[in-house]
Scaffold this active site. Structure first.
Site, PDB file in Angstrom:
ATOM      1  N   TYR A  87       4.812  -2.506 -12.114  1.00 25.69           N
ATOM      2  CA  TYR A  87       4.899  -3.845 -12.721  1.00 25.69           C
ATOM      3  C   TYR A  87       3.596  -4.156 -13.467  1.00 25.69           C
ATOM      4  CZ  TYR A  87       3.805  -8.805 -12.800  1.00 25.69           C
ATOM      5  OH  TYR A  87       3.351 -10.036 -13.191  1.00 25.69           O
ATOM      6  N   LYS A 135       2.477  -4.676 -17.699  1.00 26.70           N
ATOM      7  CA  LYS A 135       1.680  -5.763 -18.302  1.00 26.70           C
ATOM      8  C   LYS A 135       0.526  -5.169 -19.117  1.00 26.70           C
ATOM      9  CE  LYS A 135       3.863  -9.367 -16.690  1.00 26.70           C
ATOM     10  NZ  LYS A 135       4.688 -10.153 -17.617  1.00 26.70           N
ATOM     11  N   SER A 172      -1.066 -10.813 -16.746  1.00 27.84           N
ATOM     12  CA  SER A 172      -1.342 -11.096 -15.334  1.00 27.84           C
ATOM     13  C   SER A 172      -2.728 -10.610 -14.943  1.00 27.84           C
ATOM     14  CB  SER A 172      -0.298 -10.359 -14.490  1.00 27.84           C
ATOM     15  OG  SER A 172      -0.697 -10.320 -13.150  1.00 27.84           O
TER      16      SER A 172
HETATM   17  N1  UFG Z   1       0.834 -13.040   1.726  1.00 29.48           N
HETATM   18  C1  UFG Z   1       1.025 -13.119   3.084  1.00 29.48           C
HETATM   19  N2  UFG Z   1       2.302 -13.268   3.564  1.00 29.48           N
HETATM   20  C2  UFG Z   1       3.386 -13.331   2.739  1.00 29.48           C
HETATM   21  C3  UFG Z   1       3.187 -13.251   1.339  1.00 29.48           C
HETATM   22  C4  UFG Z   1       1.891 -13.094   0.859  1.00 29.48           C
HETATM   23  O1  UFG Z   1       0.070 -13.041   3.866  1.00 29.48           O
HETATM   24  O2  UFG Z   1       4.508 -13.432   3.227  1.00 29.48           O
HETATM   25  C5  UFG Z   1      -0.532 -12.879   1.214  1.00 29.48           C
HETATM   26  C6  UFG Z   1      -0.724 -11.591   0.438  1.00 29.48           C
HETATM   27  O3  UFG Z   1      -0.998 -10.532   1.305  1.00 29.48           O
HETATM   28  C7  UFG Z   1      -1.889 -11.967  -0.474  1.00 29.48           C
HETATM   29  C8  UFG Z   1      -1.670 -13.475  -0.728  1.00 29.48           C
HETATM   30  O4  UFG Z   1      -0.790 -13.919   0.295  1.00 29.48           O
HETATM   31  O5  UFG Z   1      -3.073 -11.806   0.224  1.00 29.48           O
HETATM   32  C9  UFG Z   1      -1.032 -13.761  -2.066  1.00 29.48           C
HETATM   33  O6  UFG Z   1       0.143 -12.957  -2.197  1.00 29.48           O
HETATM   34  P1  UFG Z   1       1.240 -13.205  -3.316  1.00 29.48           P
HETATM   35  O7  UFG Z   1       2.321 -12.180  -3.101  1.00 29.48           O
HETATM   36  O8  UFG Z   1       1.634 -14.631  -3.344  1.00 29.48           O
HETATM   37  O9  UFG Z   1       0.451 -12.931  -4.679  1.00 29.48           O
HETATM   38  P2  UFG Z   1      -0.316 -11.626  -5.176  1.00 29.48           P
HETATM   39  O10 UFG Z   1      -1.729 -12.045  -5.413  1.00 29.48           O
HETATM   40  O11 UFG Z   1      -0.085 -10.450  -4.345  1.00 29.48           O
HETATM   41  O12 UFG Z   1       0.457 -11.321  -6.554  1.00 29.48           O
HETATM   42  C10 UFG Z   1       0.539 -12.289  -7.551  1.00 29.48           C
HETATM   43  C11 UFG Z   1       1.826 -12.099  -8.325  1.00 29.48           C
HETATM   44  C12 UFG Z   1       1.809 -10.836  -9.093  1.00 29.48           C
HETATM   45  C13 UFG Z   1       0.576 -10.722  -9.899  1.00 29.48           C
HETATM   46  C14 UFG Z   1      -0.643 -10.943  -9.077  1.00 29.48           C
HETATM   47  C15 UFG Z   1      -1.849 -11.009  -9.966  1.00 29.48           C
HETATM   48  O13 UFG Z   1       2.919 -12.068  -7.446  1.00 29.48           O
HETATM   49  O14 UFG Z   1       2.910 -10.861  -9.979  1.00 29.48           O
HETATM   50  O15 UFG Z   1      -0.551 -12.172  -8.384  1.00 29.48           O
HETATM   51  O16 UFG Z   1      -3.010 -11.112  -9.259  1.00 29.48           O
HETATM   52  F1  UFG Z   1       0.510  -9.497 -10.461  1.00 29.48           F
END
Ligand code: UFG
Length: 340
Positions: A151, A155, A125
């Site tokens: 998590y 990885k 990841s």
């Molecule tokens: N977000 C919101 N509202 C929500 C959910 C997410 O504003 O309800 C925002 C988050 O704050 C972030 C963006 O959308 O700014 C993306 O969030 P995600 O949770 O979709 O993805 P992340 O980038 O946080 O995490 C993902 C995977 C992880 C991995 C990571 C690697 O979920 O498993 O990418 O960069 F580790």
């Protein structure tokens, strides 16, 4: 025929990869404990591909069960997807994450060694990179290991284990694929992401708001140092990601050692841009409000995918519109009881 074992093969990325592998002419064997997926995914893979993969409902950490799989098939390579993946749960229950994700990998490697299987592709990841300075797009030479949650650390630890195993054994190949943000679903609408409970990730949350299952999206923070104040990510269509595994496998069959590749598009999209793209692609309105920042979020996480483009000959070619359209089609089908 070349046979590939997919651990976690009924999950979101595993199931799409199974479809692409079958299309490329591989024989697919799936091992999954169904802790975060359902068995009917095997039938849906068959419906799309015209070929049913062999399926074993086992915990990959259980070496006896794993030996049965390796005794029944000549496995030429493994793609290792199996693992827990919720960032928030890993913060609450770190031991569960270390035990599960590390045990599965160690058992798998030991059994692979016993059966002379020397090729593994690992589901890593972008989270291993930590924080980007000045909107730097991460490349494979960047420092890793500075993860903000257990998590991510599993990885990173598994990357180190695979790198050590490749160094110790000349004939061994491990390919570490660092995924950015996978979204979308197969265009048939038959397979996709099925989050347990309230989704953590942006796209499944958006589709559940669109479907009326959840009332409103919370945008976590609008005061980041980005053009519109919301976080930027590199969203990649899961079918492009799945094809990246096929390219990595072909590379693994002709190389030894440890290879590392980012799988991303190289394009950044903010949370607000994603909401608006989804609205436009599907002719829907997504109610949202600005909320507090979410702990552990980084403002900018985008791939430099040039190494995978140049060396694997792979490139993501689906765009944000495809991602939004296919995610929504899947969400609508998912509510149809005949499919779920
Ligand atoms: N977000 C919101 N509202 C929500 C959910 C997410 O504003 O309800 C925002 C988050 O704050 C972030 C963006 O959308 O700014 C993306 O969030 P995600 O949770 O979709 O993805 P992340 O980038 O946080 O995490 C993902 C995977 C992880 C991995 C990571 C690697 O979920 O498993 O990418 O960069 F580790």
């Amino acid at each position: 025929m070349t046979t590939i074992l997919l651990t976690g093969g009924t999950g979101y990325i595993g199931s799409h990869t199974a479809v692409e592998l079958i299309a490329a002419g591989y024989e697919v064997v799936i091992a999954d404990d169904l802790s975060n997926s359902s068995k009917n995914v095997v039938d849906r893979i068959a419906q799309i591909s015209g070929k049913k993969p062999s399926f074993y409902e086992i915990d990959v950490a259980d070496k006896d069960d794993l030996r049965k799989v390796f005794s029944s098939h000549h496995i030429d390579a493994v793609i290792h997807f199996a693992g827990f993946k919720s960032v928030s749960e890993s913060v609450r229950e770190p031991l569960k994450y270390y035990r599960n994700n590390l045990d599965a990998t160690l058992s798998l490697l030991e059994v692979m060694k016993a059966y002379g299987c020397e090729k593994i592709i690992f589901s890593s990841s972008a989270t291993v990179y930590g924080v980007s300075v000045d909107s730097h797009k991460f490349n494979e030479e960047d420092e890793t290991g500075n993860c903000s949650n257990p998590y991510g650390r599993t990885k990173s630890m598994i990357e180190d284990i695979l790198s050590d195993v490749s160094k110790a054994d000349e004939g061994f190949t491990s390919i570490l694929l660092r995924y950015f943000n996978p979204v979308g679903a197969h265009e048939s609408g038959l397979i996709g992401e099925e989050p347990n409970g309230i989704p953590n990730n942006l796209m499944p949350f958006i589709t559940q708001v669109a479907a009326g299952i959840l009332p409103k999206l919370k945008v976590f923070g609008s005061d980041y140092d980005t053009p519109d104040g919301t976080c930027i990510r590199d969203y990649i269509h899961v079918v492009d990601l799945a094809r990246g595994h096929v390219a990595a496998l072909e590379y693994a069959f002709v190389h030894t050692g440890c290879g590392i590749f980012n799988l991303g598009t190289g394009k950044g999209t903010s949370v607000l841009e994603m909401i608006h793209a989804f609205e436009e692609a599907n002719g829907l309105r997504i109610p949202y409000e600005i909320a507090e920042r979410r702990a552990g979020d980084v403002p900018f996480c985008v791939a430099d995918p040039s190494k995978a483009n140049d060396i694997l000959g792979w490139k993501a070619d689906k765009d944000i519109v495809d991602m939004c359209r296919d995610s929504w089609r899947w969400q609508q089908n998912c509510r149809n009881e005949s499919i779920k």
